[in-house]
Scaffold this motif. Sequence first.
Motif, mmCIF file in Angstrom:
data_model
loop_
_atom_site.group_PDB
_atom_site.id
_atom_site.type_symbol
_atom_site.label_atom_id
_atom_site.label_comp_id
_atom_site.label_asym_id
_atom_site.label_seq_id
_atom_site.Cartn_x
_atom_site.Cartn_y
_atom_site.Cartn_z
ATOM 1 N N ASP A 160 0.828 -1.205 0.000
ATOM 2 C CA ASP A 160 0.000 0.000 0.000
ATOM 3 C C ASP A 160 0.863 1.256 0.000
ATOM 4 O O ASP A 160 0.521 2.265 -0.635
ATOM 5 C CB ASP A 160 -0.938 0.007 1.207
ATOM 6 N N PHE A 161 1.973 1.193 0.727
ATOM 7 C CA PHE A 161 2.880 2.340 0.719
ATOM 8 C C PHE A 161 3.457 2.540 -0.686
ATOM 9 O O PHE A 161 3.627 3.680 -1.143
ATOM 10 C CB PHE A 161 4.009 2.131 1.732
ATOM 11 N N ALA A 162 3.697 1.429 -1.388
ATOM 12 C CA ALA A 162 4.179 1.513 -2.769
ATOM 13 C C ALA A 162 3.132 2.159 -3.683
ATOM 14 O O ALA A 162 3.481 2.909 -4.599
ATOM 15 C CB ALA A 162 4.540 0.116 -3.274
ATOM 16 N N ILE A 163 1.861 1.858 -3.444
ATOM 17 C CA ILE A 163 0.792 2.494 -4.226
ATOM 18 C C ILE A 163 0.886 4.006 -4.090
ATOM 19 O O ILE A 163 0.835 4.747 -5.082
ATOM 20 C CB ILE A 163 -0.597 2.003 -3.761
ATOM 21 N N PHE A 164 1.030 4.467 -2.852
ATOM 22 C CA PHE A 164 1.142 5.914 -2.632
ATOM 23 C C PHE A 164 2.377 6.474 -3.323
ATOM 24 O O PHE A 164 2.307 7.480 -4.052
ATOM 25 C CB PHE A 164 1.204 6.219 -1.134
ATOM 26 N N ASP A 165 3.510 5.838 -3.101
ATOM 27 C CA ASP A 165 4.784 6.364 -3.585
ATOM 28 C C ASP A 165 4.874 6.331 -5.111
ATOM 29 O O ASP A 165 5.255 7.319 -5.760
ATOM 30 C CB ASP A 165 5.916 5.526 -2.964
ATOM 31 N N LEU A 166 4.492 5.209 -5.710
ATOM 32 C CA LEU A 166 4.658 5.018 -7.149
ATOM 33 C C LEU A 166 3.575 5.680 -7.984
ATOM 34 O O LEU A 166 3.859 6.267 -9.042
ATOM 35 C CB LEU A 166 4.674 3.517 -7.472
ATOM 36 N N LEU B 90 -4.286 -0.990 -7.053
ATOM 37 C CA LEU B 90 -4.756 0.380 -7.275
ATOM 38 C C LEU B 90 -5.962 0.402 -8.200
ATOM 39 O O LEU B 90 -6.901 1.186 -7.992
ATOM 40 C CB LEU B 90 -3.620 1.227 -7.852
ATOM 41 N N LYS B 91 -5.961 -0.463 -9.195
ATOM 42 C CA LYS B 91 -7.075 -0.496 -10.151
ATOM 43 C C LYS B 91 -8.402 -0.819 -9.472
ATOM 44 O O LYS B 91 -9.469 -0.399 -9.931
ATOM 45 C CB LYS B 91 -6.787 -1.522 -11.244
ATOM 46 N N GLY B 92 -8.345 -1.587 -8.385
ATOM 47 C CA GLY B 92 -9.569 -1.965 -7.695
ATOM 48 C C GLY B 92 -9.964 -1.036 -6.562
ATOM 49 O O GLY B 92 -10.958 -1.286 -5.877
ATOM 50 N N MET B 93 -9.218 0.037 -6.359
ATOM 51 C CA MET B 93 -9.508 0.960 -5.263
ATOM 52 C C MET B 93 -10.464 2.062 -5.712
ATOM 53 O O MET B 93 -10.350 2.589 -6.827
ATOM 54 C CB MET B 93 -8.214 1.588 -4.727
ATOM 55 N N SER B 94 -11.372 2.418 -4.824
ATOM 56 C CA SER B 94 -12.284 3.530 -5.096
ATOM 57 C C SER B 94 -11.570 4.853 -4.852
ATOM 58 O O SER B 94 -10.495 4.898 -4.240
ATOM 59 C CB SER B 94 -13.503 3.438 -4.182
ATOM 60 N N THR C 287 10.551 -4.046 -5.400
ATOM 61 C CA THR C 287 10.793 -5.157 -6.322
ATOM 62 C C THR C 287 9.751 -5.125 -7.438
ATOM 63 O O THR C 287 8.650 -4.575 -7.268
ATOM 64 C CB THR C 287 10.707 -6.500 -5.584
ATOM 65 N N PRO C 288 10.058 -5.715 -8.600
ATOM 66 C CA PRO C 288 9.058 -5.786 -9.683
ATOM 67 C C PRO C 288 7.761 -6.437 -9.213
ATOM 68 O O PRO C 288 6.668 -6.019 -9.633
ATOM 69 C CB PRO C 288 9.759 -6.628 -10.746
ATOM 70 N N GLU C 289 7.860 -7.437 -8.345
ATOM 71 C CA GLU C 289 6.663 -8.107 -7.848
ATOM 72 C C GLU C 289 5.776 -7.146 -7.055
ATOM 73 O O GLU C 289 4.547 -7.118 -7.241
ATOM 74 C CB GLU C 289 7.057 -9.290 -6.958
ATOM 75 N N VAL C 290 6.391 -6.340 -6.201
ATOM 76 C CA VAL C 290 5.623 -5.374 -5.414
ATOM 77 C C VAL C 290 4.996 -4.334 -6.326
ATOM 78 O O VAL C 290 3.830 -3.936 -6.133
ATOM 79 C CB VAL C 290 6.523 -4.705 -4.350
ATOM 80 N N ALA D 163 0.157 -1.945 -8.572
ATOM 81 C CA ALA D 163 -0.598 -1.433 -9.724
ATOM 82 C C ALA D 163 -1.933 -2.150 -9.864
ATOM 83 O O ALA D 163 -2.971 -1.527 -10.143
ATOM 84 C CB ALA D 163 0.228 -1.600 -10.995
ATOM 85 N N HIS D 164 -1.906 -3.451 -9.650
ATOM 86 C CA HIS D 164 -3.155 -4.231 -9.747
ATOM 87 C C HIS D 164 -4.130 -3.832 -8.640
ATOM 88 O O HIS D 164 -5.336 -3.668 -8.892
ATOM 89 C CB HIS D 164 -2.823 -5.717 -9.663
#
Length: 400
Positions: free
Chosen positions: A137-143, A167-171, A156-159, A164-165
């Motif tokens: 979740d922190f990566a979602i914010f940062d990236l 984030l697509k499902g977040m309102s 990591t590429p996995e994170v 990204a996946h």
Amino acid sequence: MIHTMRWFGPKDPVSLMDIRQAGCTGVVTALHQIPVGEIWSVEAIKERIRLVEADNDKYIPLKWLVVESLPVHEDIKKGLPAREQLIENYKISLRNLAQCGIKTVCYNFMPVLDWSRTNLNYEMPDGGKALRFVWEDFAIFDLYILKRPEAAKDYTPEVQIKAAHKLKGMSANEIATLTNTVLLGLPGSEEAFDLNTFQELLDNYKKIGDKELRANLYYFIQQIAPVAQEVGINLCIHPDDPPKPLLGLPRVVSTEDDLKQLMAACDIINNGITFCTGSLGVRPDNDLAGMITQFGDRIHFLHLRTTKREDNPLNFHEAAHLDGDVDMYEVIKAVVAETRKRKAEGRPDWNIPMRPDHGHQILDDLNKKTYPGYSAIGRLKGLAELRGLEMAIEKSETLV
């Protein structure tokens, strides 16, 4: 230990009477209304003391025992020329606090952000709510929300793919909640960082890496610790929370070796530690009981809480005080051994102030608005558990 609780001042929904009835005799507070870097006047300090002690003639007395925190200005952390005057202001504040009888001052040296979480309302199996940190979740914010340049190299590429996946499902509301949670300001503050200007704050640290931040911290403590020694104040640094670099910013108070280097940088007892078992306990390589034994004479303040590492060890949540990854029995046993040692040596500060750090939001507090982690009932529960454990250890004949 001296049992205390944190109080955020007159606007705190948890009252001084609540703290008194929880079984505390000490109050941990700060002058949050004074901008960072400005001098804490004797008058402002005395006014806060008057508030804390207002009902002492009628009820069990309370005393302001610990300042948490006397914040360190960002220009000091960055080593800018302005730090010289800001350090002088800090020295004056220390002298004023000592003049008013306050002898323990907590601070931290985390750049830009203080403590960081990604969820302030994580539901526990019993229905209570806790604080949580999830690396993805922190990566979602940062990236993808902040879009910090070069952020990708920290994940990591996995994170990155999972973030990204997800984030697509977040309102939109979930994205806003995550953003506001990460950008939360100092504990006790109602202000948060602004996303539009946050990157500028990070950019100010572009040329400050681990080596530079350590040098700036050691310079700061070498300037102020002698003043603290002169006036009889114990300074105690709070560890990084979480104890790892975030947002490209270095963090230099996360491990046993970090503390060892800081203690050596200014080898006087007034240069000390706020031993936070929750912050340090997130890292499995920190031996908490062993660190208390090693740094015992420098520990001036205790934050007792525990965190639970999840399937991904970079994720954790605040567990109940006697659960989680912190062996609280061994921790308190080591603290009791240290207090006995100090008492035998005749140290006036043999009894260390402790506060139950954070607490689950439970019972009636689920319907109240309080500072994250600082609702009354969860901390009361934690304090009761810690006090019981302490008493059992104290009454043991030996500590082997």
